[in-house]
Structure formats: C-alpha cells, structure tokens
Motif scaffolding. Structure first.
Motif, PDB file in Angstrom:
ATOM      1  N   ALA A 198       0.819  -1.224   0.000  1.00 30.32           N
ATOM      2  CA  ALA A 198       0.000   0.000   0.000  1.00 30.32           C
ATOM      3  C   ALA A 198       0.851   1.272   0.000  1.00 30.32           C
ATOM      4  CB  ALA A 198      -1.017   0.019   1.137  1.00 30.32           C
ATOM      5  N   PHE A 199       2.085   1.148  -0.511  1.00 32.78           N
ATOM      6  CA  PHE A 199       2.903   2.345  -0.761  1.00 32.78           C
ATOM      7  C   PHE A 199       2.665   2.771  -2.202  1.00 32.78           C
ATOM      8  CE2 PHE A 199       5.195   0.407   2.777  1.00 32.78           C
ATOM      9  CZ  PHE A 199       5.439   1.511   3.578  1.00 32.78           C
ATOM     10  N   CYS A 200       3.073   3.965  -2.536  1.00 37.74           N
ATOM     11  CA  CYS A 200       2.890   4.530  -3.870  1.00 37.74           C
ATOM     12  C   CYS A 200       3.596   3.675  -4.925  1.00 37.74           C
ATOM     13  CB  CYS A 200       3.437   5.955  -3.887  1.00 37.74           C
ATOM     14  SG  CYS A 200       3.477   6.720  -5.507  1.00 37.74           S
ATOM     15  N   GLY A 201       2.838   3.222  -5.918  1.00 39.06           N
ATOM     16  CA  GLY A 201       3.395   2.398  -6.982  1.00 39.06           C
ATOM     17  C   GLY A 201       4.496   3.096  -7.759  1.00 39.06           C
ATOM     18  N   TYR A 202       4.291   4.376  -8.061  1.00 34.36           N
ATOM     19  CA  TYR A 202       5.326   5.120  -8.793  1.00 34.36           C
ATOM     20  C   TYR A 202       6.603   5.204  -7.963  1.00 34.36           C
ATOM     21  CZ  TYR A 202       8.096   8.760 -10.886  1.00 34.36           C
ATOM     22  OH  TYR A 202       9.154   9.448 -11.428  1.00 34.36           O
ATOM     23  N   ALA A 203       6.466   5.536  -6.688  1.00 35.52           N
ATOM     24  CA  ALA A 203       7.645   5.647  -5.825  1.00 35.52           C
ATOM     25  C   ALA A 203       8.406   4.326  -5.781  1.00 35.52           C
ATOM     26  CB  ALA A 203       7.243   6.094  -4.421  1.00 35.52           C
ATOM     27  N   VAL A 204       7.698   3.223  -5.635  1.00 33.09           N
ATOM     28  CA  VAL A 204       8.353   1.915  -5.603  1.00 33.09           C
ATOM     29  C   VAL A 204       9.072   1.656  -6.931  1.00 33.09           C
ATOM     30  CG1 VAL A 204       7.973  -0.587  -5.437  1.00 33.09           C
ATOM     31  CG2 VAL A 204       6.823   0.953  -3.840  1.00 33.09           C
ATOM     32  N   SER A 205       8.490   2.108  -8.034  1.00 30.52           N
ATOM     33  CA  SER A 205       9.122   1.887  -9.340  1.00 30.52           C
ATOM     34  C   SER A 205      10.445   2.642  -9.479  1.00 30.52           C
ATOM     35  CB  SER A 205       8.173   2.272 -10.476  1.00 30.52           C
ATOM     36  OG  SER A 205       8.093   3.670 -10.663  1.00 30.52           O
ATOM     37  N   ILE A 206      10.635   3.684  -8.668  1.00 25.17           N
ATOM     38  CA  ILE A 206      11.918   4.409  -8.680  1.00 25.17           C
ATOM     39  C   ILE A 206      12.716   4.145  -7.404  1.00 25.17           C
ATOM     40  CG2 ILE A 206      11.168   6.178 -10.320  1.00 25.17           C
ATOM     41  CD1 ILE A 206      10.851   8.115  -7.919  1.00 25.17           C
TER      42      ILE A 206
ATOM     43  N   ASN B 204       4.535   4.833 -19.063  1.00 26.97           N
ATOM     44  CA  ASN B 204       4.933   3.545 -19.627  1.00 26.97           C
ATOM     45  C   ASN B 204       4.564   2.501 -18.576  1.00 26.97           C
ATOM     46  OD1 ASN B 204       6.109   1.242 -20.653  1.00 26.97           O
ATOM     47  ND2 ASN B 204       7.916   2.319 -21.420  1.00 26.97           N
ATOM     48  N   LEU B 205       3.286   2.182 -18.537  1.00 31.36           N
ATOM     49  CA  LEU B 205       2.715   1.361 -17.473  1.00 31.36           C
ATOM     50  C   LEU B 205       3.415   0.017 -17.319  1.00 31.36           C
ATOM     51  CD1 LEU B 205       0.568   1.047 -15.299  1.00 31.36           C
ATOM     52  CD2 LEU B 205      -0.987   0.202 -17.068  1.00 31.36           C
ATOM     53  N   LYS B 206       3.636  -0.673 -18.412  1.00 34.67           N
ATOM     54  CA  LYS B 206       4.252  -1.999 -18.327  1.00 34.67           C
ATOM     55  C   LYS B 206       5.640  -1.914 -17.687  1.00 34.67           C
ATOM     56  CE  LYS B 206       5.386  -6.070 -20.994  1.00 34.67           C
ATOM     57  NZ  LYS B 206       6.279  -6.452 -22.020  1.00 34.67           N
ATOM     58  N   THR B 207       6.449  -0.966 -18.131  1.00 34.49           N
ATOM     59  CA  THR B 207       7.791  -0.796 -17.570  1.00 34.49           C
ATOM     60  C   THR B 207       7.730  -0.377 -16.105  1.00 34.49           C
ATOM     61  OG1 THR B 207       8.688  -0.246 -19.732  1.00 34.49           O
ATOM     62  CG2 THR B 207       9.979   0.457 -17.823  1.00 34.49           C
ATOM     63  N   SER B 208       6.798   0.514 -15.770  1.00 32.94           N
ATOM     64  CA  SER B 208       6.657   0.957 -14.377  1.00 32.94           C
ATOM     65  C   SER B 208       6.324  -0.209 -13.460  1.00 32.94           C
ATOM     66  CB  SER B 208       5.576   2.035 -14.266  1.00 32.94           C
ATOM     67  OG  SER B 208       5.954   3.199 -14.945  1.00 32.94           O
ATOM     68  N   ILE B 209       5.402  -1.054 -13.889  1.00 35.19           N
ATOM     69  CA  ILE B 209       5.029  -2.216 -13.076  1.00 35.19           C
ATOM     70  C   ILE B 209       6.208  -3.174 -12.959  1.00 35.19           C
ATOM     71  CG2 ILE B 209       3.562  -4.281 -12.998  1.00 35.19           C
ATOM     72  CD1 ILE B 209       1.283  -2.513 -14.098  1.00 35.19           C
ATOM     73  N   GLU B 210       6.906  -3.409 -14.064  1.00 39.86           N
ATOM     74  CA  GLU B 210       8.075  -4.294 -14.013  1.00 39.86           C
ATOM     75  C   GLU B 210       9.118  -3.758 -13.036  1.00 39.86           C
ATOM     76  OE1 GLU B 210       9.335  -4.550 -18.096  1.00 39.86           O
ATOM     77  OE2 GLU B 210       7.757  -5.980 -18.617  1.00 39.86           O
ATOM     78  N   LYS B 211       9.389  -2.450 -13.084  1.00 38.27           N
ATOM     79  CA  LYS B 211      10.385  -1.863 -12.177  1.00 38.27           C
ATOM     80  C   LYS B 211       9.918  -1.939 -10.728  1.00 38.27           C
ATOM     81  CE  LYS B 211      12.748   1.313 -15.269  1.00 38.27           C
ATOM     82  NZ  LYS B 211      13.121   2.705 -15.501  1.00 38.27           N
TER      83      LYS B 211
END
Length: 177
Positions: free
Chosen positions: A99-107, A140-147
């Motif tokens: 439940a943390f920010c998905g974008y933040a986790v991706s970076i 770039n949703l797919k890449t963001s989720i992968e990261k």
C-alpha cells in the motif's frame, strides 16, 4: 517575568505539537516481517476498504467493526460481506507494494498514498501518492510495473526489522521511469 516565560513555553509547546501532528511524516516499524503502509493503529490504506475498489469500482471508507488481518496489517471493510470476500482471497484484494505509492516503488522509494488515486491493472490494486505520480507511472505502465515488481523485494529487505519512514519527496521527471 514568570508570566512571559510561561506563555513562551506554551507557544513553543504548541509549535512543536503542531509540527508532529501535521507536518512530520510518520515513522513505523515493519510488522511481523511484512512492510505495509500502516497508521499508528496498524491499519492500512487509511481505513479504506480494499474490496470496494473492485466491487464498487471506487474507494469506500471502511468501518472498524469489519476487519481482517493480513501480512501484518489490519484492513477495514465497509461491510461484513466485503470482509468475508477478503478473508477468502486476500491476495486478490490486498494492494500491491504494501500500500505504498506504486510510482515511488518503481523508482526505488517509499511514499505514502492518497487512497483516492488508484488503478486496477491486471487484477492488481495499485495506489499512488499524487496525480503526478499516477501520470508518471502510466506513461509507460508496463515498464513501471516491471520496475516496481523488481524493486519491491529489495525495498522490503532493506526495511524489515527497522523503523520505517517515508523517503524524501522525489522531484519526478518524465525520464525517471
């Protein structure tokens, strides 16, 4: 003179209390080996019902009368029916990345979320911190989720057993992802 000192002490105390209540981001302990974005009562998503995102297609505030424990966090639900659905399939309804920010986790960061900024992607509930984070994540949703999926185990490993606090706010750019 005593009156001035007393009044000054009250003012300083009020300022410090205001800082801790409204401006200091929370610090919490990763619970039971799990890393979740929980409040001081151990409740995740600010008390929003995770099942409602799927069934009602919108965020709905949960009720402390209907609860379930999962992976070290307490979930609140709008109804006993939602609580039962969650208990039968918690992995279906629990938000991604603790439940943390998905974008933040991706970076590689930990940031809080706004429970009203979310998406369900391939059956996965992903919450975001801000509209800007949502937009950047979806560039770039797919890449963001992968990261995010790649980063999450390392983030958990770095925080479990330690006091956890949110990372400094990132200054996101389109090239961050």
């Amino acid at each position: 003179m005593k009156k001035i000192i007393f009044i000054s002490l009250i003012v300083v105390t009020a300022i410090v209390a205001t800082y801790f209540l409204f401006f200091k981001e929370p610090t919490f302990q990763a619970k039971n080996g799990y890393l979740n974005n929980i409040n001081d009562k151990g409740v995740v998503i600010g008390g929003y019902d995770p099942v409602a995102y799927f069934t009602d297609r919108k965020p709905v505030k949960g009720d402390s009368r209907f609860t379930a424990e999962y992976n070290g966090a307490t979930y609140w639900f709008a109804s006993s029916a939602h609580a039962e659905l969650f208990k039968k399939e918690p992995t279906k309804y629990a938000p991604q990345y603790g439940a943390f920010c998905g974008y933040a986790v991706s970076i590689g960061k930990l940031r809080p979320v706004d429970p009203t900024i979310y998406q369900i992607e391939n059956g996965r509930l992903i919450l975001q911190h801000t509209k800007e984070a949502y937009d950047l994540f979806n560039e770039n949703l797919k890449t963001s989720i992968e990261k995010a999926d790649q980063n999450w185990p390392g983030i958990v490993a770095n925080h479990v057993g330690k006091s956890v606090k949110y990372d400094e706010k990132a200054k996101p750019t389109a090239s961050s992802n």
